[in-house]
Design a protein around this motif. Structure first.
Motif, PDB file in Angstrom:
ATOM      1  N   UNK A 145       0.835  -1.203   0.000  1.00 35.30           N
ATOM      2  CA  UNK A 145       0.000   0.000   0.000  1.00 35.30           C
ATOM      3  C   UNK A 145       0.866   1.248   0.000  1.00 35.30           C
ATOM      4  N   UNK A 146       1.895   1.272   0.826  1.00 33.45           N
ATOM      5  CA  UNK A 146       2.783   2.433   0.889  1.00 33.45           C
ATOM      6  C   UNK A 146       3.459   2.674  -0.450  1.00 33.45           C
ATOM      7  N   UNK A 221       4.806   9.642   1.662  1.00 30.78           N
ATOM      8  CA  UNK A 221       4.167   9.282   2.937  1.00 30.78           C
ATOM      9  C   UNK A 221       4.697   7.945   3.444  1.00 30.78           C
ATOM     10  N   UNK A 222       4.425   7.692   4.699  1.00 37.98           N
ATOM     11  CA  UNK A 222       4.740   6.405   5.318  1.00 37.98           C
ATOM     12  C   UNK A 222       3.457   5.817   5.890  1.00 37.98           C
ATOM     13  N   UNK A 223       3.181   4.553   5.609  1.00 38.96           N
ATOM     14  CA  UNK A 223       2.078   3.865   6.280  1.00 38.96           C
ATOM     15  C   UNK A 223       2.576   3.472   7.659  1.00 38.96           C
ATOM     16  N   UNK A 224       2.048   4.099   8.679  1.00 40.77           N
ATOM     17  CA  UNK A 224       2.540   3.889  10.045  1.00 40.77           C
ATOM     18  C   UNK A 224       2.145   2.518  10.559  1.00 40.77           C
ATOM     19  N   UNK A 225       0.861   2.173  10.400  1.00 39.92           N
ATOM     20  CA  UNK A 225       0.392   0.858  10.828  1.00 39.92           C
ATOM     21  C   UNK A 225      -0.993   0.595  10.264  1.00 39.92           C
ATOM     22  N   UNK A 226      -1.349  -0.688  10.248  1.00 38.56           N
ATOM     23  CA  UNK A 226      -2.680  -1.122   9.858  1.00 38.56           C
ATOM     24  C   UNK A 226      -3.251  -1.918  11.024  1.00 38.56           C
ATOM     25  N   UNK A 235      -8.064  -0.303   9.864  1.00 35.07           N
ATOM     26  CA  UNK A 235      -7.678   1.113   9.993  1.00 35.07           C
ATOM     27  C   UNK A 235      -6.254   1.285   9.473  1.00 35.07           C
ATOM     28  N   UNK A 236      -6.113   2.166   8.480  1.00 37.71           N
ATOM     29  CA  UNK A 236      -4.805   2.453   7.897  1.00 37.71           C
ATOM     30  C   UNK A 236      -4.385   3.840   8.345  1.00 37.71           C
ATOM     31  N   UNK A 237      -3.271   3.910   9.071  1.00 38.67           N
ATOM     32  CA  UNK A 237      -2.734   5.183   9.551  1.00 38.67           C
ATOM     33  C   UNK A 237      -1.489   5.550   8.740  1.00 38.67           C
ATOM     34  N   UNK A 238      -1.380   6.844   8.405  1.00 44.49           N
ATOM     35  CA  UNK A 238      -0.229   7.277   7.614  1.00 44.49           C
ATOM     36  C   UNK A 238       0.303   8.612   8.126  1.00 44.49           C
ATOM     37  N   UNK A 239       1.520   8.910   7.728  1.00 43.16           N
ATOM     38  CA  UNK A 239       2.175  10.167   8.103  1.00 43.16           C
ATOM     39  C   UNK A 239       2.947  10.694   6.901  1.00 43.16           C
TER      40      UNK A 239
END
Length: 242
Positions: A145-146, A221-226, A235-239
């Motif tokens: 995804x990232x 971006x970085x996918x922080x966690x799923x 839940x997909x969190x990104x920064x």
């Protein structure tokens, strides 16, 4: 009220006339401040006038005034002097924060283009953002995804707003990706955000938020966690990377 952020989300400063002022908020005849809604936080900034200056700590949607349409309520810092009604004020938004919200919000639309399934919730943030998806598969691949989102960012696709009629939206319900929030209808037209060209659309769905003009402006971006939030809810969190 004229919503200046809709005409130009990059505008940082503008003058306006005070229509009403109280501890609950200040109404202007036109506003640069995006009000909290659609998962995007309200803008913060300042209002200044001859003899005064205050900090605006939030912007929220307010009930329309008669014959003035949509309204933004500018929330002042507690226990600060208010501008007089009729005064001309200079409004300035916190641009760094707004721009991060713009980059993040556009990224979430790219995430929609990459992750299958309906969106069940989401939140735009300056530091982290998230989307929740109803997905049939048991897991999502974080690295894939990232990489896919960053590939779309690097391709520098154009981003623009367009409108369709309520009837056109009713005829194309697949444009609505969210399960929890439905786009506002009844005014005759619905605002859409389009990423990509007309003949190569990456994402197209109703949205009233602020966005960058091209995906390359996001910068990566970085996918922080799923996280697993239910049987099929992920839940997909990104920064942002900077």
């Amino acid at each position: 009220m004229t919503l200046l952020f809709r005409d130009d989300p990059y505008q940082v400063e503008a003058q306006a006339v005070v229509l009403a002022a109280g501890p609950e908020g200040i109404r202007l005849d036109r506003s640069l401040f995006y009000p909290n809604g659609g998962g995007q936080p309200g803008d913060i900034g300042t209002l200044s006038w001859d003899g005064g200056n205050i900090t605006i700590i939030d912007a929220r949607k307010a009930e329309p005034l008669v014959e003035r349409g949509e309204q933004v309520l500018h929330i002042p810092a507690p226990d600060t002097p208010l501008p007089p009604i009729g005064a001309t004020v200079t409004q300035r938004i916190d641009w760094d924060r707004r721009h991060r919200h713009m980059r993040m919000h556009t990224t979430l639309h790219l995430l929609c283009a990459v992750v299958p399934g309906a969106v069940t919730g989401g939140q735009v943030g300056a530091d982290r953002s998230r989307l929740d998806f109803d997905v049939p598969s048991a897991s999502l691949d974080k690295d894939q995804i990232e990489a896919a989102v960053n590939e779309l960012i690097a391709a520098d696709h154009p981003v623009r707003e367009r409108t369709i009629t309520d009837a056109e939206l009713d005829a194309t319900p697949e444009l609505v990706r969210t399960m929890s929030v439905k786009p506002p209808t009844g005014s005759g037209s619905v605002r859409l955000l389009q990423i990509g060209t007309d003949d190569a659309i990456i994402d197209l769905q109703p949205c009233g938020g602020t966005h960058v003009a091209r995906t390359g402006e996001i910068g990566g971006i970085t996918i922080v966690k799923i996280e697993n939030k239910g049987k099929q809810n992920r839940r997909v969190q990104l920064a942002l990377r900077d």
